[in-house]
Design a protein around this motif. Structure first.
Motif, PDB file in Angstrom:
ATOM      1  N   GLY A   1      35.681  78.350  39.658  1.00  0.00           N
ATOM      2  CA  GLY A   1      36.950  78.943  39.717  1.00  0.00           C
ATOM      3  C   GLY A   1      37.802  78.730  40.867  1.00  0.00           C
ATOM      4  O   GLY A   1      38.727  79.228  41.363  1.00  0.00           O
ATOM      5  N   VAL A   2      37.214  77.431  41.364  1.00  0.00           N
ATOM      6  CA  VAL A   2      38.070  76.874  42.597  1.00  0.00           C
ATOM      7  C   VAL A   2      39.558  76.437  41.871  1.00  0.00           C
ATOM      8  O   VAL A   2      39.542  75.983  40.812  1.00  0.00           O
ATOM      9  N   ASP A   3      40.502  76.704  42.884  1.00  0.00           N
ATOM     10  CA  ASP A   3      41.690  76.281  42.242  1.00  0.00           C
ATOM     11  C   ASP A   3      42.300  74.766  42.494  1.00  0.00           C
ATOM     12  O   ASP A   3      42.982  74.339  41.416  1.00  0.00           O
ATOM     13  N   LEU A   4      41.666  74.025  43.348  1.00  0.00           N
ATOM     14  CA  LEU A   4      42.144  72.710  43.376  1.00  0.00           C
ATOM     15  C   LEU A   4      40.882  71.965  43.980  1.00  0.00           C
ATOM     16  O   LEU A   4      40.100  72.726  44.937  1.00  0.00           O
ATOM     17  N   VAL A   5      40.536  70.792  43.968  1.00  0.00           N
ATOM     18  CA  VAL A   5      39.774  70.010  44.496  1.00  0.00           C
ATOM     19  C   VAL A   5      40.274  68.788  45.162  1.00  0.00           C
ATOM     20  O   VAL A   5      41.193  68.096  44.611  1.00  0.00           O
ATOM     21  N   GLU A   6      39.590  68.567  46.367  1.00  0.00           N
ATOM     22  CA  GLU A   6      40.177  67.540  47.274  1.00  0.00           C
ATOM     23  C   GLU A   6      39.061  66.558  47.344  1.00  0.00           C
ATOM     24  O   GLU A   6      38.073  66.938  47.946  1.00  0.00           O
ATOM     25  N   ILE A   7      39.282  65.105  46.803  1.00  0.00           N
ATOM     26  CA  ILE A   7      37.978  64.214  46.759  1.00  0.00           C
ATOM     27  C   ILE A   7      38.412  63.345  47.982  1.00  0.00           C
ATOM     28  O   ILE A   7      39.270  62.560  47.954  1.00  0.00           O
ATOM     29  N   GLY A   8      37.754  63.233  48.668  1.00  0.00           N
ATOM     30  CA  GLY A   8      37.632  62.236  49.831  1.00  0.00           C
ATOM     31  C   GLY A   8      37.376  60.673  49.512  1.00  0.00           C
ATOM     32  O   GLY A   8      36.135  60.781  49.162  1.00  0.00           O
ATOM     33  N   MET A   9      37.993  59.723  49.726  1.00  0.00           N
ATOM     34  CA  MET A   9      37.790  58.308  49.757  1.00  0.00           C
ATOM     35  C   MET A   9      37.155  57.979  50.820  1.00  0.00           C
ATOM     36  O   MET A   9      37.814  57.628  52.102  1.00  0.00           O
ATOM     37  N   PRO A  10      35.781  57.645  50.949  1.00  0.00           N
ATOM     38  CA  PRO A  10      35.132  57.419  52.342  1.00  0.00           C
ATOM     39  C   PRO A  10      35.799  56.009  52.803  1.00  0.00           C
ATOM     40  O   PRO A  10      36.123  55.098  52.221  1.00  0.00           O
ATOM     41  N   TYR A  11      35.863  56.254  53.930  1.00  0.00           N
ATOM     42  CA  TYR A  11      36.640  55.019  55.001  1.00  0.00           C
ATOM     43  C   TYR A  11      35.848  54.944  56.232  1.00  0.00           C
ATOM     44  O   TYR A  11      35.329  56.185  56.896  1.00  0.00           O
ATOM     45  N   SER A  12      35.650  53.704  56.691  1.00  0.00           N
ATOM     46  CA  SER A  12      34.739  53.439  58.063  1.00  0.00           C
ATOM     47  C   SER A  12      35.527  53.920  59.187  1.00  0.00           C
ATOM     48  O   SER A  12      35.008  54.103  60.196  1.00  0.00           O
ATOM     49  N   ASP A  13      36.984  54.001  59.104  1.00  0.00           N
ATOM     50  CA  ASP A  13      37.579  54.500  60.555  1.00  0.00           C
ATOM     51  C   ASP A  13      38.711  55.547  60.354  1.00  0.00           C
ATOM     52  O   ASP A  13      39.588  55.321  60.405  1.00  0.00           O
ATOM     53  N   PRO A  14      38.116  56.963  59.869  1.00  0.00           N
ATOM     54  CA  PRO A  14      38.787  57.900  59.753  1.00  0.00           C
ATOM     55  C   PRO A  14      39.700  58.368  61.012  1.00  0.00           C
ATOM     56  O   PRO A  14      39.252  58.162  62.176  1.00  0.00           O
TER      57      PRO A  14
END
Length: 262
Positions: free
Chosen positions: A41-54
């Motif tokens: 029932g979560v409203d949105l999902v945020e998928i992180g694109m992994p990056y070496s230098d965040p």
């Protein structure tokens, strides 16, 4: 209409956006996590694109990104994974990442790919506002992708108004100047900041992120915003999870989303 806008047309309170790193804990976990969050029932999902230098990620999300990269996660791979589950998942999907990998992919090519697989929005913290307005705004419109901007306690009122004018989804309100996963609760200065943003009556909905990890902090921010974004706490849960679907549902239930005071 974009799924993000459809969501805010039907719901304006107590929204829950969960962040999860693509390719974590296992390379092929992404799709299962998206579907489990949708089921919970979560409203949105945020998928992180992994990056070496965040820039903004705290140690928990940085660690998950490192593991995801070691697992073999790439932008192309996460797009493929989203495409695989898009027909089964009804919730809006947002990709969060950084500009350099997107530029290497090709900016327009990336937006086109996002549209093709069913991505609804992007968060690119290091994309300058000026660059978006002068070079990329038309491309986002062309491919019906929403760009979500971040504001912090240090963001000037003038800039907040500018961001609000350029936005067409929601505004990501960063609760403090710290990186993700640093806070255990909110101080008076945080609450004063939330109240200041709330009093501005922005045209776009606002979701508050950074430092939201449990029922108490979720309920707090929902008093001042349309909802909350939870990241590091969710990643910590995944680190220990032995059964993703069961544990995702339990995590969301533990927030008592349905009982948050209106």
């Amino acid at each position: 209409m974009n799924r993000i806008n459809q969501l805010f047309e039907r719901k304006q309170e107590n929204l829950l956006n969960i962040y999860s790193t693509a390719g974590y804990p296992q390379l092929e976990s992404t799709g299962e996590i998206i579907l489990s969050l949708d089921k919970a029932g979560v409203d949105l999902v945020e998928i992180g694109m992994p990056y070496s230098d965040p820039l903004a990620d705290g140690p928990t999300i940085q660690k998950s990104s490192t593991i995801a990269l070691q697992n073999g996660m790439t932008i192309r791979k996460v797009l493929e994974q989203i495409k695989t589950v898009r027909d089964q998942a009804t919730l809006p999907i947002i990709l969060m990442g950084y500009l350099n990998p997107v530029l290497q992919y090709g900016f327009e090519a990336f937006l086109k790919s996002c549209q093709e697989v069913g991505v609804d929005g992007l968060i690119l913290p290091d994309l300058p506002l000026y660059e978006y307005e002068t070079h990329y705004q038309g491309l986002f419109k062309k491919y019906n992708i929403r760009l979500i901007f971040l504001i912090t306690p240090q963001t000037s009122t003038k800039r907040i108004r500018k961001i609000d004018a350029l936005s067409n989804a929601f505004i990501y309100v960063v609760s403090s100047a710290a990186t993700t996963g640093k806070q255990a609760g909110f101080e008076a200065k945080n609450i004063a900041y939330f109240k200041r943003i709330q009093a501005m009556n922005l045209k776009n909905p606002i979701l508050i992120g950074f430092g939201i990890s449990n029922q108490a902090t979720y309920q707090t921010v929902c008093q001042y915003a349309n909802g909350a974004i939870i990241g590091s706490a969710f990643i910590r849960m995944l680190e220990k999870s032995q059964h993703i679907e069961r544990d995702v549902v339990a995590f969301v239930e533990g927030l008592n989303v349905s009982t948050v005071a209106k």
